[in-house]
Enzyme design. Structure first.
Site, PDB file in Angstrom:
ATOM      1  N   ASN A  44      -2.857  -4.845  -1.591  1.00 22.67           N
ATOM      2  CA  ASN A  44      -2.183  -4.928  -2.880  1.00 22.67           C
ATOM      3  C   ASN A  44      -2.554  -6.245  -3.568  1.00 22.67           C
ATOM      4  OD1 ASN A  44      -0.023  -4.761  -4.992  1.00 22.67           O
ATOM      5  ND2 ASN A  44       0.458  -2.902  -3.844  1.00 22.67           N
ATOM      6  N   CYS A  71      15.148  -0.810  -7.655  1.00 22.71           N
ATOM      7  CA  CYS A  71      15.610  -2.158  -7.302  1.00 22.71           C
ATOM      8  C   CYS A  71      16.613  -2.129  -6.155  1.00 22.71           C
ATOM      9  CB  CYS A  71      16.244  -2.845  -8.509  1.00 22.71           C
ATOM     10  SG  CYS A  71      15.091  -3.160  -9.866  1.00 22.71           S
ATOM     11  N   HIS A  72      17.670  -1.332  -6.313  1.00 27.98           N
ATOM     12  CA  HIS A  72      18.770  -1.407  -5.342  1.00 27.98           C
ATOM     13  C   HIS A  72      18.477  -0.663  -4.045  1.00 27.98           C
ATOM     14  CE1 HIS A  72      21.628  -3.589  -7.823  1.00 27.98           C
ATOM     15  NE2 HIS A  72      21.176  -2.893  -8.845  1.00 27.98           N
ATOM     16  N   ARG A  95       2.913 -14.220 -10.914  1.00 27.30           N
ATOM     17  CA  ARG A  95       1.868 -14.605  -9.967  1.00 27.30           C
ATOM     18  C   ARG A  95       1.130 -15.874 -10.353  1.00 27.30           C
ATOM     19  NH1 ARG A  95       2.189  -9.307  -9.560  1.00 27.30           N
ATOM     20  NH2 ARG A  95       0.642  -8.954 -11.161  1.00 27.30           N
ATOM     21  N   GLU A 132       3.646   2.622 -14.395  1.00 29.80           N
ATOM     22  CA  GLU A 132       4.600   3.496 -13.706  1.00 29.80           C
ATOM     23  C   GLU A 132       5.610   4.085 -14.684  1.00 29.80           C
ATOM     24  OE1 GLU A 132       2.924   1.377 -11.675  1.00 29.80           O
ATOM     25  OE2 GLU A 132       2.607   3.297 -10.686  1.00 29.80           O
ATOM     26  N   THR A 162       3.523  -9.686 -15.106  1.00 32.72           N
ATOM     27  CA  THR A 162       3.759 -10.436 -13.871  1.00 32.72           C
ATOM     28  C   THR A 162       2.523 -11.246 -13.475  1.00 32.72           C
ATOM     29  OG1 THR A 162       3.052  -8.510 -12.591  1.00 32.72           O
ATOM     30  CG2 THR A 162       5.428  -8.771 -12.935  1.00 32.72           C
ATOM     31  N   ASP A 208      -1.845   6.548  -7.384  1.00 36.35           N
ATOM     32  CA  ASP A 208      -1.451   5.169  -7.711  1.00 36.35           C
ATOM     33  C   ASP A 208      -2.432   4.166  -7.110  1.00 36.35           C
ATOM     34  OD1 ASP A 208      -0.095   2.955  -8.609  1.00 36.35           O
ATOM     35  OD2 ASP A 208       1.637   3.187  -7.297  1.00 36.35           O
TER      36      ASP A 208
HETATM   37 CA    CA Z   1       0.955   1.365  -9.761  1.00 36.72          CA
END
Ligand code: CA
Length: 681
Positions: free
Chosen positions: A391, A608-609, A117, A181, A163, A304
């Site tokens: 988010n 991911c997939h 970011r 997570e 990130t 979350d």
């Molecule tokens: Ca989270």
């Protein structure tokens, strides 16, 4: 004297033409005083230039999340794999590129892709934090490393990744990390800007008591809010993966902290408890890292609901007096106004649909929860979803209109529990302890909606038409306009007071990142990073995404008045239908093996997939060439493609389990093709 100079530089020293810090100034308003582009001139807004040279060493597209930085004629930004770019702000010519050579294997340690970011800039140095945990200072002239330090306390037993963008705070540069997570104990660290020497570190949750005493009184206090039987082996979470704001006036740093690990409090901390400092804003002494105050947005979080979303500082007239406040719209759906000197809650109002709580009680500062919040005994449909009502996409505050422009996410989720006994520390795996799905029915919308919120009158001034889920961050300017991109590839300019659309440019690229603006040689430019990815990969590109029609190439798009149309990326290539392999000779896989393969796919691959029918940035496993199927075990188990970002799962999956995953994929595709052919006949 130095402190005074820092304050002066933070508050008065930012030239109107510049964007030298993540949110432009230390207040992180994502606001610019520039006015050349305004309601009367914006009609001619078009492309000035684009930069699209993002792919390094054959690594695939992962999307752009960075807010760029501008100073002295140069734009600095980061792309996937924490690669840093410095380009000429007039022409887009690449000045230098810095590739930190993040280990491809580390991709398995993150929840939400190898995105970045942004960078920080200070006195001729560019600071970047790499996905695999290093903080690096670069010479802004040529991108050469000045210093590089390891920010991780543990590279084996905790799933850390970074990130977020580093932030400048006095003599220090700050960085946190992600990983809640997957099993991580959150913390934020300050390093000396000149030398990289560690100045202080603040853990956001107490550690495993078996491993040593609490680090400070803040940890001792927090421990009282956790069960003695907490899952210390999973780290607790609370990772500070995005917002860290420095307040030079009060010499404080405000850090937004993440969710717990595992997600449900009854699994994480049996018997409950608030679990400080999860889902909180902590105010730390910028010089020492000592806790000054904290405010927990979601006590005992099980959904979350991180409070890592961007924090904006402002001085607002509330009632008879001006209050020094901070503002945040965390995932839980409430917009918070806090006195930033004391942490006193001034207001908390729902900015999106919220069903887990009725309201926030101002006297106690605590949410008044509903029965719908508790999914410990049966699955529940809850708003907002795990993705939150908002988010990481930055919101923007415009001091002229007094409005905050929030890219809200409108989506609920079905929450259910995974048995506590099934939640084990597995490097590279999801240790969330719950399962969620997006309900197919009964959802009025699944969207991103840009909303203009008045934090003083607690009123929604306007909201834009809904766009596809996972849209872009916001920028507002003194000209009375707001810019925001969207997943459908549009880049839109709104009237800041009414929300009327003044200009819309179709770029063909999904946009998540926040735009910035700067002026050089008398021309105002607006720059935004394009390309979609990150956490959305787990569910595939949302309906209406530009990435379903065009190649999802990362780009930096830079606009000016009297610009030209934006060239669209190449149409998304149609894959030829590959034949399905025959696995294991004549042995037809048993239903048990296929069920095992599906479960393993969900645990290890789907982040991911994604499952069948959800195209995203990753290779379509349901239509692999026979040669790739032949190499399946070599790739998944042995790591043949680790260098391009497909990690080896040798430490987690036995060869027989890899084969079960492959058999599930092939059988799943075969039954889908059979169904389709039956329908067609
Ligand atoms: Ca989270």
């Amino acid at each position: 004297m130095l402190a005074f100079a820092v304050v002066k530089s933070a508050l008065g020293g930012v030239e109107a033409a510049d964007w030298p810090l993540n949110g432009r100034t230390h207040r992180e308003e994502h606001f610019s005083p520039l006015t050349q582009i305004g309601p009367r001139t914006v009609e001619s807004l078009g492309l000035a230039w684009q930069f699209d040279d993002f792919v390094v060493r054959g690594r695939t597209h992962r999307g752009n999340e960075a807010t760029a930085i501008y100073a002295d004629g140069v734009l600095y930004f980061s792309g996937p794999w924490s690669v840093v770019y410095a380009v000429d702000a007039r022409t887009g010519r690449l000045r230098w590129r810095y590739d930190p050579h993040v280990a491809g294997q580390w991709a398995g340690r993150g929840c939400c892709d190898v995105v970045s970011r942004g960078v920080a800039l200070w006195h001729g140095r560019v600071y970047v934090a790499t996905f695999d945990g290093f903080l690096v200072a670069l010479d802004a002239r040529d991108g050469r490393e000045a210093w590089r330090v390891d920010t991780f306390t543990d590279r084996v037993a905790m799933n850390y990744s970074i990130t977020g963008a580093p932030r400048i705070a006095g003599h220090n540069v700050l960085i946190g990390n992600g990983g809640a997570e997957m099993g991580a104990r959150g913390y934020v660290t300050a390093f000396d800007l000149e030398t990289g020497r560690m100045a202080w570190r603040f853990f956001t949750v107490p550690g495993d008591p078996a491993k040593g005493p609490d680090e400070n009184s803040a940890m001792m206090f927090a421990r009282g809010t956790w069960s003695k039987d907490s899952r210390w082996d999973l780290g607790g979470g609370g990772t500070a993966w995005d917002s860290m704001v420095y307040d030079p006036e009060l010499n404080l740093v405000y850090v937004g902290t993440g969710n717990g690990c595992p997600h449900p409090v009854w699994t994480r901390s049996p018997g409950g408890g608030d679990n400080l400092y999860l889902s909180s804003i902590v105010a730390l002494d910028a010089g020492t890292g000592a806790l000054r105050w904290h405010y927990q947005t979601t006590p005992g979080d099980s959904w979350d609901y991180t409070a890592t979303q961007n924090i904006i500082l402002a001085d607002l007239k509330i009632g008879p007096r001006v209050r020094h406040v901070l503002m945040q719209a965390p995932k839980n759906g409430f917009f918070y106004l806090l006195d930033r000197a004391t942490g006193e809650l001034l207001s908390a109002d729902a900015y999106t649909r919220v069903t887990w709580a009725d309201r926030v009680d101002l006297a106690s500062g605590r949410p008044v929860m509903t029965s719908q919040a508790d999914f410990s005994t049966e699955p529940k449909l809850i708003w907002p979803s795990q993705a939150g009502g908002h988010n990481w996409m930055p919101m923007s505050f415009n001091p002229a209109t007094g409005l905050v422009y929030i890219p809200t996410l409108e989506m609920p989720m079905n929450f259910a529990v995974t048995p506590a006994s099934d939640v084990k520390f597995r490097p590279g795996a999801n240790n969330e302890g719950d399962s969620v799905d997006v309900p197919a029915q009964a959802v009025p919308q699944l969207a991103t909606v840009l909303k203009a919120w008045d934090p003083v009158t607690h009123r929604m001034a306007w909201q834009a038409a809904a766009g596809p889920f996972w849209g872009g961050g916001a920028l507002s300017t003194a000209a009375g306009i707001v810019f925001a991109g969207a997943a459908d590839g549009s880049f839109t300019v709104y009237d800041a007071r009414s929300g009327r659309v003044l200009k819309r440019i179709e770029t063909g690229s999904g946009i998540m990142a926040a735009p910035i603006t700067y002026q050089v040689d008398g021309t105002q430019y607006v720059a935004v990073l394009a390309g979609i990815g990150g956490a959305i990969s787990a569910v595939g590109y949302p309906p209406g995404s530009a990435a379903l029609s065009y190649e999802n190439t990362e780009r930096l798009l830079v606009f000016k008045l009297h610009g030209r149309p934006v060239p669209h990326p190449a149409p998304r290539a149609q894959e030829p239908l590959e034949p399905l392999p025959v696995l294991g000779g004549d042995d037809v896989p048993t239903p048990a093996v296929l069920a095992q393969g599906r479960a393993l796919f969900g645990a290890w691959c789907a982040a991911c997939h994604a499952f069948r029918g959800a195209p995203n940035a990753y290779p379509n496993l349901w239509n692999l060439p026979l040669a790739t199927h032949a190499a399946f075990e070599t790739i998944v188990h042995d790591g043949a493609l680790a260098e391009v970002g497909m990690p080896s799962f040798a430490g987690s999956l036995a060869p027989a389990e890899v084969r079960a995953i492959q058999q599930f994929i092939v059988a799943d595709e075969a039954s889908s093709r059979a169904e389709q052919s039956a329908t067609n006949h």
